[in-house]
Design a protein around this motif. Sequence first.
Motif, short mmCIF file in Angstrom:
data_model
loop_
_atom_site.label_atom_id
_atom_site.label_comp_id
_atom_site.label_asym_id
_atom_site.label_seq_id
_atom_site.Cartn_x
_atom_site.Cartn_y
_atom_site.Cartn_z
N ASN A 45 9.14 -34.92 -10.17
CA ASN A 45 7.94 -34.94 -10.44
C ASN A 45 7.57 -35.89 -12.12
N GLN A 46 6.43 -35.58 -12.61
CA GLN A 46 6.38 -36.16 -13.53
C GLN A 46 4.92 -34.89 -13.94
N ILE A 47 4.95 -34.91 -15.05
CA ILE A 47 4.02 -34.32 -15.95
C ILE A 47 3.56 -34.77 -16.79
N VAL A 48 2.25 -35.62 -16.98
CA VAL A 48 1.99 -36.90 -18.02
C VAL A 48 0.71 -36.59 -18.95
N LEU A 49 0.71 -36.63 -19.67
CA LEU A 49 -0.31 -36.71 -20.65
C LEU A 49 -0.19 -38.13 -21.27
N GLY A 50 -1.40 -38.95 -21.19
CA GLY A 50 -1.44 -40.02 -21.96
C GLY A 50 -3.25 -40.97 -22.44
N ALA A 51 -3.34 -41.76 -23.25
CA ALA A 51 -4.49 -42.28 -23.49
C ALA A 51 -4.73 -43.52 -23.16
N SER A 52 -5.97 -43.61 -23.07
CA SER A 52 -6.44 -45.38 -22.41
C SER A 52 -7.51 -45.76 -23.17
N PHE A 53 -7.75 -46.78 -23.31
CA PHE A 53 -8.61 -47.76 -23.52
C PHE A 53 -9.32 -48.81 -22.52
N ARG A 54 -10.39 -48.68 -22.67
CA ARG A 54 -11.50 -49.72 -21.63
C ARG A 54 -12.01 -50.59 -22.59
N PHE A 55 -12.33 -51.53 -21.73
CA PHE A 55 -13.38 -52.93 -21.90
C PHE A 55 -13.74 -53.43 -20.23
N GLY A 56 -14.74 -54.08 -20.90
CA GLY A 56 -15.71 -54.92 -20.10
C GLY A 56 -15.99 -54.03 -18.71
#
Length: 217
Positions: free
Chosen positions: A205-216
Amino acid sequence: MRLPLACLALLATLGSAQAEYVISAYGGYNFSFDSTVDVADAPSTRRLDVEWDGRTFESGAPFYGVRATAWANDLGHPHWGVALDYAHAKVAADPLPMGVRTLEFTDGLNLLTINALYRADPMGRVTPYAGLGAGVAIPHVEYQEAGGPRTFEYQVTGPAVQALAGADVSVTDFLSVFGEYKLSYSHNEADLKGGGSLETDILTNQIVLGASFRFGG
């Protein structure tokens, strides 16, 4: 094997189109269900009942992951995407079975998967999503019995699959944060120093917090 092949085909198609690309990094907490471990050392085989400890915040690298995603906006399917995901989880036997000095994958129960993703229509700044993936397990195998040779190396040990669901929250046009739950399965069949093998199935089991950078896109 159909899911990885379909994802690779979509990646190739997206490479020739102006898709929306996302690079993500995440951390969090991982824990695993107990399982059995079969240790084969001719002419005998031992079956060990193992309680796995995730050791997420102990010494060494914590649980983390990175992901590259392409959404098929310009192909007329903005709800669908494909992602290459790498997760560095950790498990260790606690307590150790009798006669065993080391049994762990704490330099990584590393899972590399190709994932098909679906995202719903945005609800304000929030976009729910879900996905399924398949790939390989590349753990760092650490095993030693009392008085025996030590196995301490990375190996490709078998297939891995995962399911995930989460929500992405837009901060700017280019930056977002997300929370996610992942359930990952890996079949691990490793070679041991001095001969023999170790085999176990691990459900993480993985409880995840993260950040994303989008382009295009």
